[in-house]
Write an enzyme that holds these catalytic residues in place. Structure first.
Site, PDB file in Angstrom:
ATOM      1  CG  ASP A  14      10.688  -0.358   0.358  1.00  0.00           C
ATOM      2  OD1 ASP A  14      11.874  -0.110   0.119  1.00  0.00           O
ATOM      3  OD2 ASP A  14      10.002  -1.171  -0.291  1.00  0.00           O
ATOM      4  NE  ARG A  95      -1.466  -4.063  -0.687  1.00  0.00           N
ATOM      5  CZ  ARG A  95      -0.661  -4.752   0.115  1.00  0.00           C
ATOM      6  NH1 ARG A  95      -0.946  -4.896   1.398  1.00  0.00           N
ATOM      7  NH2 ARG A  95       0.444  -5.282  -0.346  1.00  0.00           N
ATOM      8  CG  ASP A 124      -0.393  -3.900  -3.618  1.00  0.00           C
ATOM      9  OD1 ASP A 124      -1.570  -4.302  -3.734  1.00  0.00           O
ATOM     10  OD2 ASP A 124       0.558  -4.642  -3.330  1.00  0.00           O
ATOM     11  CB  SER A 175       8.786  -8.010  -3.356  1.00  0.00           C
ATOM     12  OG  SER A 175       7.561  -7.454  -2.960  1.00  0.00           O
TER      13      SER A 175
HETATM   14  N1  ARG Z   1       0.456  -9.543  -7.624  1.00  0.00           N
HETATM   15  C1  ARG Z   1      -0.350  -9.505  -6.461  1.00  0.00           C
HETATM   16  C2  ARG Z   1      -1.408  -8.441  -6.588  1.00  0.00           C
HETATM   17  O1  ARG Z   1      -1.247  -7.520  -7.324  1.00  0.00           O
HETATM   18  C3  ARG Z   1       0.451  -9.349  -5.198  1.00  0.00           C
HETATM   19  C4  ARG Z   1       1.095  -8.004  -4.985  1.00  0.00           C
HETATM   20  C5  ARG Z   1       2.084  -7.931  -3.847  1.00  0.00           C
HETATM   21  N2  ARG Z   1       3.092  -8.910  -4.015  1.00  0.00           N
HETATM   22  C6  ARG Z   1       4.276  -8.922  -3.387  1.00  0.00           C
HETATM   23  N3  ARG Z   1       4.988  -9.984  -3.516  1.00  0.00           N
HETATM   24  N4  ARG Z   1       4.724  -7.935  -2.706  1.00  0.00           N
HETATM   25  O2  ARG Z   1      -2.413  -8.509  -5.919  1.00  0.00           O
END
Ligand code: ARG
Length: 405
Positions: A14, A95, A124, A175
């Site tokens: 990506d 993040r 995110d 992912s």
């Molecule tokens: N669901 C989790 C959150 O919102 C993880 C997000 C990222 N997950 C991922 N498999 N890319 O904090």
């Protein structure tokens, strides 16, 4: 306008495609920023090279592992942070830190725009963009997958056409997001929420049914933070890493949950967070020994709100700041040792010791040496229950209640 954008670059398909994509769509120069939050995997130097080969004007690596442990995981420990009672906020706490370094890089390279590779369906994107609004509201934000209509098929075709040096798997089964605090796995076959997780997805933990052995560790806390493991003083980054390996061997911290995203979607995520679960369990136990009853009860409510704010992208919000002050204030006496047993996927406190704890053997004991005046309990209960007694008498007089029916 500076015509320069700083992109949070992970090295995956990506964000690799995003470099050239952004350049074509906007005519901007792209500066790739990769932040090390303990995600292991590929070396960041290799990732940096890739960014340059994919067309970045410059690429920049930040080793933020210490900072992540010291200023982010530490707060999660003190807050016993668990979203919806289960998820230790692995991605959510990284993040705001990644955004902070993205903003710093933007200042350094004179960029007026930031970019990230999140989709338009997740939490995110919110965390990145709300953090930007708090840290540098003058900066613009671009989300190429969401705003420039990148899709996986288009990305693959584009990467091939441009001969970008990225590994292209036709099937992208999952992912994954990972860091020092844990690992999150979603999508693909996991979207069938009736289907159990498959063994291949795990990387930080071993199958807890395979190893029946027991390990015992002692974690020492000072003012709410772990400072030593089995008597050996360690900085937080090293300590989290060690506990991750030890607890991971016993399959501790595997979580399979359907969670409520901020954007309104229910999603299924698998986590493995061996260090987070072990440390939070130990910390929570030490708080039970060292915090006064009302403090423990009230703090649990604060923790829930803290977890929700952080999950919802409000790391830099005023309420989160205020809750941090409360939490910090409670940690003064969270000092002592917790002995933890690690086995079969569990991290269980089996011993606790604190010089400034509120546990008093002589008050608690049913054996010889009891100093608690049991007779005084009688008067206490009479007064404590008085309001209920009066109400009951009134209700009976008015014929309103018969609790025995
Ligand atoms: N669901 C989790 C959150 O919102 C993880 C997000 C990222 N997950 C991922 N498999 N890319 O904090």
């Amino acid at each position: 306008m500076s015509k320069k954008v700083a992109l949070a670059y992970s090295g995956g398909l990506d964000t690799s495609v995003a470099i050239e994509w952004i350049k074509e769509a906007t005519g901007m120069e792209v500066f790739a920023v990769s932040v090390d939050v303990g995600q292991r995997g590929e070396s960041l130097e290799v990732i940096r090279e890739r960014a340059l080969k994919c067309g970045a004007t410059d690429a920049y690596i930040v080793d933020a592992r210490d900072e992540f442990a010291r200023d982010y995981c530490s707060l999660a420990i003190k807050a016993n942070a668990m979203y919806e009672g289960e998820y230790p906020l692995v991605s959510a706490i990284s993040r705001p830190l990644i955004t902070k370094h993205l903003v710093k890089a933007a200042r350094q390279f004179d960029c007026d725009t930031l970019a990230h590779g999140c989709t338009g369906k997740g939490n995110d994107q919110v965390r990145f963009e709300v953090s930007i609004q708090s840290l540098a509201p003058e900066l613009k934000c671009l989300s190429p997958i969401r705003d420039l209509s990148m899709t996986r098929d288009k990305e693959i075709a584009f990467a091939r056409k441009k001969d970008l040096p990225v590994e292209i798997k036709e099937e992208n089964p999952f992912s994954i997001d990972q860091n020092l605090w844990g690992r999150a796995i979603e999508a693909g076959v996991l979207e069938d929420i009736w289907r159990g997780p498959i063994p291949e997805i795990y990387n930080y933990t071993q199958d807890p049914t395979l190893d029946r052995s027991v390990d015992e560790i002692t974690i020492t806390f000072k003012k709410g933070l772990p400072v030593a493991l089995d008597g050996e003083e360690l900085d937080l980054l090293t300590l989290i890493g060690r506990i991750s390996d030890l607890a991971g061997k016993h399959g501790v911290g595997r979580i399979d949950m359907v969670e409520s995203r901020l954007v309104g979607i229910k999603s299924r995520e698998i986590y493995e967070a061996p260090a987070a679960i072990t440390l939070i369990k130990a910390h929570q136990e030490l708080e039970r020994v060292t915090l006064e009853r009302e403090q423990v009860r009230f703090k649990r409510t604060v923790e829930q709100k803290w977890g929700e704010l952080v999950y919802d992208g409000r790391w830099y919000s005023p309420l989160k700041d205020s809750l941090d002050s409360f939490i910090e204030n409670t940690q003064k006496y969270v000092i002592g040792d917790v002995r933890m047993q690690l086995h079969s996927g569990c991290a269980v406190p089996v011993g606790r010791k604190s010089e400034c704890g509120l546990y008093d053997y002589n008050l608690a004991t049913y054996e010889e040496g009891d100093t608690f005046d049991q007779l005084s309990a009688r008067g206490f209960i009479q007064i404590y229950g008085l309001a209920d007694k009066q109400t009951a008498a009134r209700n009976i007089e008015y014929g309103n209640i018969n609790r025995l029916d």
